[in-house]
Scaffold this motif. Structure first.
Motif, PDB file in Angstrom:
ATOM      1  N   VAL A   4       0.126  -5.067 -10.560  1.00 44.07           N
ATOM      2  CA  VAL A   4       1.218  -4.307  -9.954  1.00 44.07           C
ATOM      3  C   VAL A   4       0.675  -3.066  -9.259  1.00 44.07           C
ATOM      4  O   VAL A   4       1.060  -2.751  -8.124  1.00 44.07           O
ATOM      5  CB  VAL A   4       2.265  -3.904 -11.018  1.00 44.07           C
ATOM      6  N   LEU A   5      -0.225  -2.375  -9.938  1.00 46.45           N
ATOM      7  CA  LEU A   5      -0.797  -1.163  -9.339  1.00 46.45           C
ATOM      8  C   LEU A   5      -1.549  -1.487  -8.043  1.00 46.45           C
ATOM      9  O   LEU A   5      -1.469  -0.749  -7.063  1.00 46.45           O
ATOM     10  CB  LEU A   5      -1.736  -0.475 -10.339  1.00 46.45           C
ATOM     11  N   ASP A   6      -2.265  -2.616  -8.055  1.00 44.79           N
ATOM     12  CA  ASP A   6      -2.965  -3.023  -6.833  1.00 44.79           C
ATOM     13  C   ASP A   6      -1.979  -3.212  -5.685  1.00 44.79           C
ATOM     14  O   ASP A   6      -2.209  -2.765  -4.563  1.00 44.79           O
ATOM     15  CB  ASP A   6      -3.732  -4.339  -7.066  1.00 44.79           C
ATOM     16  N   ARG A   7      -0.880  -3.887  -5.994  1.00 40.00           N
ATOM     17  CA  ARG A   7       0.123  -4.143  -4.951  1.00 40.00           C
ATOM     18  C   ARG A   7       0.754  -2.844  -4.463  1.00 40.00           C
ATOM     19  O   ARG A   7       0.991  -2.665  -3.262  1.00 40.00           O
ATOM     20  CB  ARG A   7       1.210  -5.088  -5.489  1.00 40.00           C
ATOM     21  N   LEU A   8       1.035  -1.941  -5.395  1.00 41.20           N
ATOM     22  CA  LEU A   8       1.650  -0.675  -4.999  1.00 41.20           C
ATOM     23  C   LEU A   8       0.703   0.143  -4.126  1.00 41.20           C
ATOM     24  O   LEU A   8       1.118   0.767  -3.151  1.00 41.20           O
ATOM     25  CB  LEU A   8       2.066   0.124  -6.245  1.00 41.20           C
ATOM     26  N   ARG A   9      -0.576   0.114  -4.470  1.00 40.39           N
ATOM     27  CA  ARG A   9      -1.563   0.817  -3.643  1.00 40.39           C
ATOM     28  C   ARG A   9      -1.597   0.219  -2.240  1.00 40.39           C
ATOM     29  O   ARG A   9      -1.608   0.926  -1.242  1.00 40.39           O
ATOM     30  CB  ARG A   9      -2.955   0.695  -4.262  1.00 40.39           C
ATOM     31  N   THR A  10      -1.596  -1.114  -2.187  1.00 41.81           N
ATOM     32  CA  THR A  10      -1.614  -1.782  -0.893  1.00 41.81           C
ATOM     33  C   THR A  10      -0.399  -1.394  -0.061  1.00 41.81           C
ATOM     34  O   THR A  10      -0.502  -1.120   1.146  1.00 41.81           O
ATOM     35  CB  THR A  10      -1.634  -3.316  -1.101  1.00 41.81           C
ATOM     36  N   GLU A  11       0.748  -1.360  -0.722  1.00 39.91           N
ATOM     37  CA  GLU A  11       1.971  -0.991   0.001  1.00 39.91           C
ATOM     38  C   GLU A  11       1.876   0.446   0.516  1.00 39.91           C
ATOM     39  O   GLU A  11       2.336   0.750   1.620  1.00 39.91           O
ATOM     40  CB  GLU A  11       3.187  -1.141  -0.908  1.00 39.91           C
ATOM     41  N   ALA A  12       1.303   1.313  -0.316  1.00 43.13           N
ATOM     42  CA  ALA A  12       1.177   2.716   0.100  1.00 43.13           C
ATOM     43  C   ALA A  12       0.285   2.827   1.327  1.00 43.13           C
ATOM     44  O   ALA A  12       0.542   3.603   2.249  1.00 43.13           O
ATOM     45  CB  ALA A  12       0.624   3.554  -1.048  1.00 43.13           C
ATOM     46  N   VAL A  13      -0.782   2.028   1.349  1.00 47.60           N
ATOM     47  CA  VAL A  13      -1.673   2.034   2.508  1.00 47.60           C
ATOM     48  C   VAL A  13      -0.901   1.590   3.744  1.00 47.60           C
ATOM     49  O   VAL A  13      -0.993   2.203   4.812  1.00 47.60           O
ATOM     50  CB  VAL A  13      -2.880   1.101   2.256  1.00 47.60           C
ATOM     51  N   HIS A  14      -0.119   0.540   3.573  1.00 46.78           N
ATOM     52  CA  HIS A  14       0.623   0.021   4.726  1.00 46.78           C
ATOM     53  C   HIS A  14       1.639   1.033   5.232  1.00 46.78           C
ATOM     54  O   HIS A  14       1.892   1.135   6.417  1.00 46.78           O
ATOM     55  CB  HIS A  14       1.311  -1.292   4.345  1.00 46.78           C
ATOM     56  N   ARG A  15       2.242   1.733   4.292  1.00 48.46           N
ATOM     57  CA  ARG A  15       3.244   2.723   4.733  1.00 48.46           C
ATOM     58  C   ARG A  15       2.570   3.935   5.380  1.00 48.46           C
ATOM     59  O   ARG A  15       3.170   4.628   6.190  1.00 48.46           O
ATOM     60  CB  ARG A  15       4.073   3.202   3.532  1.00 48.46           C
ATOM     61  N   ARG A  16       1.302   4.163   4.985  1.00 49.98           N
ATOM     62  CA  ARG A  16       0.564   5.345   5.478  1.00 49.98           C
ATOM     63  C   ARG A  16       1.408   6.598   5.336  1.00 49.98           C
ATOM     64  O   ARG A  16       1.493   7.426   6.213  1.00 49.98           O
ATOM     65  CB  ARG A  16       0.162   5.160   6.936  1.00 49.98           C
ATOM     66  N   LYS A  17       2.032   6.696   4.181  1.00 46.35           N
ATOM     67  CA  LYS A  17       2.942   7.811   3.988  1.00 46.35           C
ATOM     68  C   LYS A  17       2.483   8.693   2.839  1.00 46.35           C
ATOM     69  O   LYS A  17       2.404   9.904   2.948  1.00 46.35           O
ATOM     70  CB  LYS A  17       4.338   7.252   3.693  1.00 46.35           C
TER      71      LYS A  17
END
Lengths: 444, 74
Positions: A70-83
């Motif tokens: 889950v943490l891996d996915r959340l990190r990936t999402e954060a990268v994509h959002r670049r926010k």
């Protein structure tokens, strides 16, 4: 070693899957990620356990692995959002993970499940979605199994689950037991899913395993917990009575070779008498309601002594669901307390089924009523009640199976054989298929 | 998290009351037209709340219809 790992994985899947999903949803509020993360954790276990050995606490191992996913996915999402800075996400998630008590010490599992049931039954979700989500997240049924239980196509159920998970993740619905004042508003939805959870244990779908007694045990336990939380609710006492009566026959439903044993042929001495007694006492102790007056009015006596028609004043009227469960429980009590199959009071069961059909309008109830009517008044009367059901139950193998049985009794083996073949084309469970095949072979 | 609450005939507590639809201007693909997209919209608020239940609790007992949506960060 392989056998040991396979057994450990199978055991963990059965005992931990829904708990892991529930914990991850509760912690991260992302049901869309939780399922995939748990699946990934099991895949990882299948790779590591053969080499590293089966861990002492398989549940904790899987939870750690799933959290990492889950943490891996959340990190990936954060990268994509670049926010958000990545470290902020990490810190936030680590703090949340640290705050969670290890659930596999056995103390908090049930609360977690009940919390998840209540979350899945949030009124902001569509009624059909609540049931589907609970069966997926709490019970751990497959999409195909849920589809079969709810009598819809598997593709439609897959779409419904995807939509519901997305809404659950995006609409701000909290994963918590609602405050005391709002518990009752969700009670019928929760009771419905717990009964479906129970039922799924006796209709587990395709393959050779025909009974999941553990699901029945678990559903009963959850209803008892709910009854402590919300004492005096008619829907819970009726549901508990119904479950206990059905569960009391668990040891006699299958032969030693795994074949279905029909109710008339079951060894009644092996039914769990203490559970039957508890259920009958529950039904007798309930406050009178409209269903009881309607159901008990036509006949007297029975496993539950009839109280005054006036009943007690001031009692809140039972919900329709409470009345449904009570009628079903009264029917089950008739079977459970009959000294023998031949001594079953079918005319009273017919009356109860008629009340249940009036209340629900359900084609499945009509199907069961047809069986009771055939027992009480002959197969022709039962067959007449099946007319018009094909459209309402197009994928239900029990409709042609029942029709076949009644046609045999009515002396029309050729028509019966055709119906058995229709049933065989629809059935997915090995034990039921064997039963139908055996019945068909006797006609040829 | 943040929620946007739209009031239709109802007043969102702590929100802004909208002028009548007659005063609205609709901008679609850069083109301006007089009037509103939805005549019934009467108030709007952006609320910080822990979850949906907290928002719906603040609307309990109020007349009118309300639409609640989480506001997503962009």
């Amino acid at each position: 070693m392989t056998d040991l790992v396979d057994a450990a994985l199978a055991d963990a899947w059965q005992t931990s899957w829904s708990r892991l999903v529930g914990l991850l949803i509760g912690q991260y509020q992302r049901p869309d990620l939780a399922e995939d993360a748990v699946a990934d954790a099991f895949e990882s276990a299948a790779r590591h356990w053969p080499a590293d050995g089966v861990p002492t606490n398989t549940g904790a191992w899987l939870l750690t692995a799933a959290r990492r996913r889950v943490l891996d996915r959340l990190r990936t999402e954060a990268v994509h959002r670049r926010k958000e800075p990545l470290m902020a996400v990490d810190d936030e998630m680590r703090a949340a993970a640290a705050a969670v008590v290890d659930p596999f010490d056995g103390a908090h599992v049930a609360d977690e499940q009940l919390r998840l049931v209540f979350a899945c039954c949030h009124p902001a979700l569509a009624a059909d979605d609540r049931v589907a989500l609970t069966l997926r997240f709490v019970v751990g049924l497959t999409t195909a199994e849920i589809a079969r239980l709810l009598l819809v196509q598997e593709t439609a159920m897959a779409a419904r689950l995807t939509r519901a998970k997305k809404r659950l993740a995006s609409s701000g619905i909290p994963f918590a037991v609602p405050p005391p004042g709002q518990l009752d508003s969700r009670l019928d939805a929760v009771a419905t899913v717990l009964y479906l959870m129970f039922t799924s244990g006796y209709q587990p779908g395709s393959g050779p395993v025909t009974l999941r007694v553990d699901l029945g045990d678990e559903a009963i336990w959850l209803v008892r917990q709910l009854s402590v939380l919300l004492p005096g609710r008619a829907v819970l006492s009726s549901l508990l009575a119904l479950m206990l009566l059905q569960h009391s026959r668990r040891d006699t439903r299958l032969s030693p070779s795994g074949q279905i044993v029909l109710l008339p042929d079951q060894d009644r001495s092996r039914w769990h008498g203490e559970e039957i007694a508890e259920a009958v006492a529950l039904l007798a102790s309930e406050e009178p309601d409209r269903a009881r007056r309607a159901a008990d009015g036509a006949t007297s006596g029975g496993p539950v002594a009839r109280e005054s028609a006036e009943g007690s004043s001031g009692a809140a009227p039972a919900s329709q669901l409470a009345q449904e469960y009570r009628l079903q429980a009264l029917i089950a009590a008739e079977h459970a307390t009959a000294p023998s199959s031949a001594d079953t009071r079918w005319s009273r069961i017919c009356t109860l089924y008629a009340s249940l059909e009036d209340l629900t309008g359900s084609p499945v109830v009509r199907l069961a009523r047809a069986v009771a009517v055939a027992e009480a008044y002959g197969p022709t009367a039962g067959l007449a009640l099946l007319d018009g059901l094909d459209e309402a139950l197009p994928r239900h193998h029990r409709l042609p199976a029942v029709r076949a049985e009644l046609l045999v009794r009515a002396g029309d083996p050729a028509a019966a054989a055709t119906e058995y073949e229709r049933a065989l084309a629809l059935v997915t469970n090995d034990a039921e298929r064997t039963h139908l095949t055996t019945r068909l072979s006797t006609l040829r | 998290m943040q929620f946007v609450v739209l009031g239709y005939g109802g007043l969102v507590p702590g929100g802004l009351v909208l002028s009548s639809a007659d005063a609205a201007t609709t901008v679609r693909d850069g083109a301006l037209t007089p009037g509103a997209l939805s005549d019934g919209l009467s108030s709007v608020a952006v609320l910080d709340a822990p979850d949906l239940d907290a928002v719906t609790e603040s609307l309990r007992g109020l007349a009118g219809a309300f639409e609640v949506r989480p506001a997503e960060p962009r």
